[in-house]
Write an enzyme that holds these catalytic residues in place. Structure first.
Site, short mmCIF file in Angstrom:
data_model
loop_
_atom_site.label_atom_id
_atom_site.label_comp_id
_atom_site.label_asym_id
_atom_site.label_seq_id
_atom_site.Cartn_x
_atom_site.Cartn_y
_atom_site.Cartn_z
CG ASN A 217 46.50 71.56 65.57
OD1 ASN A 217 45.28 71.64 65.47
ND2 ASN A 217 47.13 70.41 65.62
NE ARG B 222 43.85 69.30 62.75
CZ ARG B 222 43.05 68.90 63.73
NH1 ARG B 222 42.98 69.60 64.84
NH2 ARG B 222 42.32 67.82 63.59
CG HIS C 167 42.87 61.75 62.59
ND1 HIS C 167 42.09 60.73 63.11
CD2 HIS C 167 42.82 62.75 63.50
CE1 HIS C 167 41.60 61.11 64.28
NE2 HIS C 167 42.04 62.33 64.53
CG HIS D 268 45.72 59.56 64.53
ND1 HIS D 268 46.82 60.39 64.48
CD2 HIS D 268 44.89 60.09 65.46
CE1 HIS D 268 46.65 61.38 65.35
NE2 HIS D 268 45.49 61.22 65.95
CG LEU D 269 44.83 53.80 67.41
CD1 LEU D 269 45.22 52.46 68.01
CD2 LEU D 269 43.43 53.74 66.80
N GLY D 270 44.02 58.21 69.37
CA GLY D 270 44.14 59.17 70.46
C GLY D 270 42.76 59.38 71.04
N GLY E 189 40.66 61.19 69.48
CA GLY E 189 40.03 60.90 68.20
C GLY E 189 40.80 59.78 67.53
NE ARG F 155 35.12 63.36 67.73
CZ ARG F 155 36.34 63.65 67.27
NH1 ARG F 155 37.08 62.71 66.71
NH2 ARG F 155 36.82 64.87 67.37
CG ASP G 99 43.69 59.09 79.89
OD1 ASP G 99 44.34 58.03 79.76
OD2 ASP G 99 44.22 60.21 79.88
NE ARG H 102 47.31 58.74 79.60
CZ ARG H 102 47.67 60.02 79.53
NH1 ARG H 102 48.96 60.33 79.57
NH2 ARG H 102 46.77 60.98 79.43
N GLY I 162 48.46 59.05 70.64
CA GLY I 162 48.75 58.81 72.06
C GLY I 162 48.56 57.37 72.48
N GLY J 75 48.12 54.71 70.29
CA GLY J 75 48.89 53.86 69.40
C GLY J 75 50.36 53.80 69.74
CD GLU K 110 48.18 65.46 63.61
OE1 GLU K 110 47.17 65.76 62.95
OE2 GLU K 110 48.15 65.19 64.83
#
Length: 399
Positions: free
Chosen positions: A13, A86, A175, A203-205, A207, A236, A278, A280, A326, A328, A380
């Site tokens: 990947n 990937r 994704h 899909h929440l990271g 990206g 982004r 980030d 967190r 991450g 989500g 993935e």
């Protein structure tokens, strides 16, 4: 049913500045080897194999992959059955994963202008691994392929027809590997066949994207021609009035590539907060009173809920909303704030289940039963390994 034969699938990947590698048995998901190279392209690049830091004298994708291959060969007990790559952008060429040959490589290369940060890195790893393992079958698994089932009304932009016909200007989505994996897993958790459920997967990271999945097929998603469209992300911007580009160009003298670079790398949560990309860090800073962090989290949640609502309209109903990635999977704060805005869809969070990330309830974090909110960890690499195994497996003889 016969027990599947154990296999070793090398999953590669390659990102724009990172390289994730694993050797996986697609039958049971056992991970037999892992490696991660980060910060490629800069002097402080680093490489870790099976938890051990290794020297990386040259901070390039090729150097990192070469060292990983040396480590694999030194073990001597991981003969490879196949290699799965990937690939971020397959354009309209690919509607499914494909065995790699020269024609597939040429088609991936033709899509490089649509993903200039990723496809060249994917091609670099494919070229090297084909040289190093000329007898091992290799497979390309495309982020965009899953979304090729979108109806034309979902993927067309309202731009001159010639832009699409001559330059490929349309929505592709990304994704796809993650959305496909968690959709199948969500159907299992619901106890229903995938071809009988309507899902929204988030899909929440760093990206982020949301996808509407109707009976196993993507019918709409938030990312577009590039991964810049849609939700607020780590760095982004997500959705933006294109007039902003012209305005900033005139006001600052920056050219379009420089502005797009800012929108990709200095915007999103980082740009809004002025602190971090980030989540967190930002959720804690928001609790501590940091105004920029509070704004970043609030905008992220508002845009996320708005897009989920829009995709629910396209689905004409929803059986489950699935959080993954991450953020989500691990941010109870973001999930709670998002679900608080989605009561109109019949979604109601259970605070105790949400705080537990759904671990004790097969992913369920809502008190509502239809639709239900789920947390489903993505994998993935396992899906890439399974796609690879399916394509390289010999065809059984006809009886």
């Amino acid at each position: 049913m016969p027990t599947p034969t154990p296999m070793n699938i090398l999953v590669i990947n390659a990102g724009s500045s990172s390289l994730k590698i694993a050797v996986i048995d697609p039958a049971d998901g056992a991970v037999r080897f892992t490696a991660l190279a980060e910060r490629l392209g800069v002097p402080n690049a680093r490489l870790r194999c099976n938890g051990e830091m290794l020297p990386l004298p040259t901070p390039t994708m090729t150097a990192a992959l070469s060292i990983v291959v040396e480590q694999l060969r030194a073990r001597g007990d991981l003969a490879l059955d196949g290699i799965g790559h990937r690939v971020v952008h397959g354009g309209e060429h690919f509607t499914a994963s494909a065995l790699i040959d020269d024609g597939v490589v040429a088609a991936i290369s033709a899509c490089a202008t649509l993903a200039p940060l990723h496809n060249p890195a994917n091609l670099e790893c494919i070229a090297l691994s084909r040289r190093l393992f000329p007898m091992v079958p290799q497979v390309a698994v495309f982020d965009t392929a899953f979304h090729q089932t979108m109806p034309e009304v979902a993927w067309r932009y309202a731009v001159p027809e010639a832009w699409y016909r001559e330059h490929g200007v349309r929505r592709y989505g990304f994704h796809g590997t993650s959305h496909r994996f968690v959709a199948a897993r969500a159907a299992e958790l619901l106890g229903r066949p995938l071809n009988e459920v309507k899902l929204i997967t988030a899909h929440l990271g760093n990206g982020c994207s949301v996808c509407a999945i109707d009976h196993g097929c993507s019918i709409d998603t938030t990312m577009g021609m590039t991964p810049l469209e849609g939700l607020v992300m780590g760095t982004r911007s997500g959705d933006l009035d294109i007039g902003v580009v012209a305005h900033i160009a005139q006001a600052t003298g920056m050219d379009a590539p420089a502005i797009v670079n800012v929108l990709n790398k200095q915007s999103g949560l980082l740009g809004l907060s002025g602190l971090s990309n980030d989540m967190r860090t930002l959720t804690q800073a928001a609790v501590d009173g940091h105004a920029g962090a509070q704004m970043a989290v609030a905008v992220f949640v508002y845009r996320l809920a708005k897009h989920i609502g829009a995709l629910a309209i396209g689905l004409d109903g929803c059986d489950a909303l699935v959080f993954t990635g991450g953020i989500g999977e691990h941010s109870a704060v973001v999930r709670a704030a998002t679900l608080a805005r989605l009561g109109v869809l019949g979604l109601h969070m259970d605070p105790a289940l949400n705080a537990d990330d759904g671990r004790s309830t097969n992913g369920r974090i809502s008190s509502s039963t239809t639709p239900v909110a789920l947390v489903v960890p993505t994998n993935e690499e396992l899906l890439i390994a399974r796609d690879t195994a399916a394509l390289i497996a010999p065809t059984p003889p006809e009886l």
